[in-house]
Motif scaffolding. Structure first.
Motif, PDB file in Angstrom:
ATOM      1  N   THR A 199      31.556  16.658 -51.521  1.00 37.68           N
ATOM      2  CA  THR A 199      31.409  15.426 -51.083  1.00 37.68           C
ATOM      3  C   THR A 199      33.065  14.869 -50.270  1.00 37.68           C
ATOM      4  N   ILE A 252      28.336  17.726 -61.460  1.00 38.19           N
ATOM      5  CA  ILE A 252      28.646  16.453 -60.954  1.00 38.19           C
ATOM      6  C   ILE A 252      30.222  16.737 -60.497  1.00 38.19           C
ATOM      7  N   ARG A 283      21.197  10.898 -58.900  1.00 33.69           N
ATOM      8  CA  ARG A 283      22.434  10.151 -58.532  1.00 33.69           C
ATOM      9  C   ARG A 283      22.135   9.889 -56.932  1.00 33.69           C
ATOM     10  N   ILE A 340      33.629   8.435 -54.350  1.00 36.00           N
ATOM     11  CA  ILE A 340      34.832   9.490 -54.625  1.00 36.00           C
ATOM     12  C   ILE A 340      35.441   9.422 -53.181  1.00 36.00           C
ATOM     13  N   ALA A 371      27.450   8.932 -54.618  1.00 42.38           N
ATOM     14  CA  ALA A 371      28.261   9.995 -54.633  1.00 42.38           C
ATOM     15  C   ALA A 371      29.445   9.791 -53.527  1.00 42.38           C
ATOM     16  N   SER A 372      28.918   9.028 -52.513  1.00 42.54           N
ATOM     17  CA  SER A 372      30.002   8.741 -51.597  1.00 42.54           C
ATOM     18  C   SER A 372      31.458   7.846 -52.165  1.00 42.54           C
ATOM     19  N   SER A 400      39.034   8.131 -51.934  1.00 43.62           N
ATOM     20  CA  SER A 400      39.883   9.160 -51.567  1.00 43.62           C
ATOM     21  C   SER A 400      40.493   8.566 -50.055  1.00 43.62           C
ATOM     22  N   SER A 407      27.989  12.262 -48.030  1.00 41.82           N
ATOM     23  CA  SER A 407      27.454  12.700 -49.500  1.00 41.82           C
ATOM     24  C   SER A 407      26.045  12.913 -49.375  1.00 41.82           C
ATOM     25  N   HIS A 455      27.027  22.942 -55.104  1.00 39.47           N
ATOM     26  CA  HIS A 455      26.337  21.811 -55.553  1.00 39.47           C
ATOM     27  C   HIS A 455      24.881  22.076 -55.693  1.00 39.47           C
ATOM     28  N   SER A 507      29.503  18.507 -57.056  1.00 42.62           N
ATOM     29  CA  SER A 507      29.112  17.580 -56.027  1.00 42.62           C
ATOM     30  C   SER A 507      30.044  16.792 -55.576  1.00 42.62           C
ATOM     31  N   ASN A 508      31.030  16.170 -56.337  1.00 43.06           N
ATOM     32  CA  ASN A 508      32.274  15.376 -55.810  1.00 43.06           C
ATOM     33  C   ASN A 508      33.223  16.099 -54.930  1.00 43.06           C
TER      34      ASN A 508
END
Length: 286
Positions: free
Chosen positions: A112, A105, A241, A249, A246-247, A253, A235, A89, A108-109
């Motif tokens: 996270t 991105i 962002r 995703i 970010a959290s 899940s 995250s 990231h 980053s996901n």
């Protein structure tokens, strides 16, 4: 060791309680995050002097993070630094082109999700699946961006055949919460766990002996401290962002994983409910 922090890195521990820290504690937290090598090679008195803090303040902060003391923190940081690989990231900069931002991105996901997988308590997750399966009714709550997550959870769980609901309007959420009773389950979603709206819901359902499951990013927030079961996300905020964005995703899940576990446990009953849903929405297709 504090079970809340068991097997968690120093960075994860700090980020999970950051919003609950005092001004002096935040000075210490940010120093550790920005200068881990100074902690590794320093002394408690030297760090305290550099930060204009008392030795006792530094020691108490180490304890708050779940360490036995400053030496224990040093050993942990040294181990983490030795094992640390370059983080995939990277912060987005104004000079990045579209493809670079796309990759950052996605990375980053991914990070996270990986970090969140590390902080979720397996036993709490298994208990959450169990209480949902045996609930008389399941209702999801969230405000602002978290309401989008709650509605997505409703979209999933309605396929299980279990009684489930969610509302978009804040007043309707509070009214609906007031009708829940013992044997029902409330899933409360809030990144910070400090939203007055979500805490009003928590207070309402707790008064009625409703089992509460929260999905949040902070272990010492009023929401996580007041809920029966807590499922944490982790995250990182970047220049373009927010941490809350970010959290999402990870929140999605977690709900995905709860839904699949519930469906697997329901077996034929769940499959039958899913067939009814598919048959109904088939009418909407040409």
């Amino acid at each position: 060791m504090n079970q809340t922090f068991k097997n968690k890195s120093t960075q994860m521990r700090i980020r999970s309680i950051y919003t609950t820290l005092s001004d002096k504690e935040r000075v210490m937290a940010e120093f550790i995050l920005d200068n881990p090598e100074k902690i590794i090679h320093g002394t408690i008195s030297g760090i305290a002097e550099e930060l204009s803090l008392a030795d006792s303040t530094v020691f108490r902060f180490c304890k708050k993070l779940g360490y036995k003391g400053f030496q224990d923190l040093k050993i942990s940081l040294a181990t983490e630094t030795a094992n640390e690989m370059k983080d995939v990231h990277e912060k987005v900069s104004k000079s990045d082109d579209e493809k670079t931002i796309l990759e950052k991105i996605f990375h980053s996901n991914i990070k996270t999700l990986e970090d969140t997988l590390e902080v979720i308590d397996d036993k709490d997750f298994a208990r959450a699946v169990d209480v949902i399966i045996h609930a008389n009714k399941v209702e999801l709550f969230g405000f602002g961006g978290s309401n989008v997550i709650a509605m997505d959870g409703y979209h999933k769980f309605i396929r299980t055949g279990l009684p489930v609901s969610a509302q978009t309007d804040s007043h309707m959420q509070l009214m609906s919460a007031s009708q829940l009773k013992k044997g029902d389950v409330a899933i409360l979603i809030s990144h910070t766990g400090h939203s007055k709206d979500i805490l009003d819901i928590l207070e309402t359902v707790k008064a009625q002996n409703v089992v509460t499951i929260c999905i949040t990013g902070f272990t010492l927030s009023p929401l996580s401290q007041g809920s029966d079961l807590s499922l944490f996300t982790l995250s990182e905020e970047t220049d373009f962002r927010s941490e809350a964005l970010a959290s999402r995703i990870a929140q999605l899940s977690i709900l995905d994983a709860l839904y699949v576990n519930v469906m697997a446990s329901l077996e034929n009953k769940g499959q039958s409910a899913l067939k009814h849903v598919r048959k109904a929405i088939q009418k909407k297709r040409l």
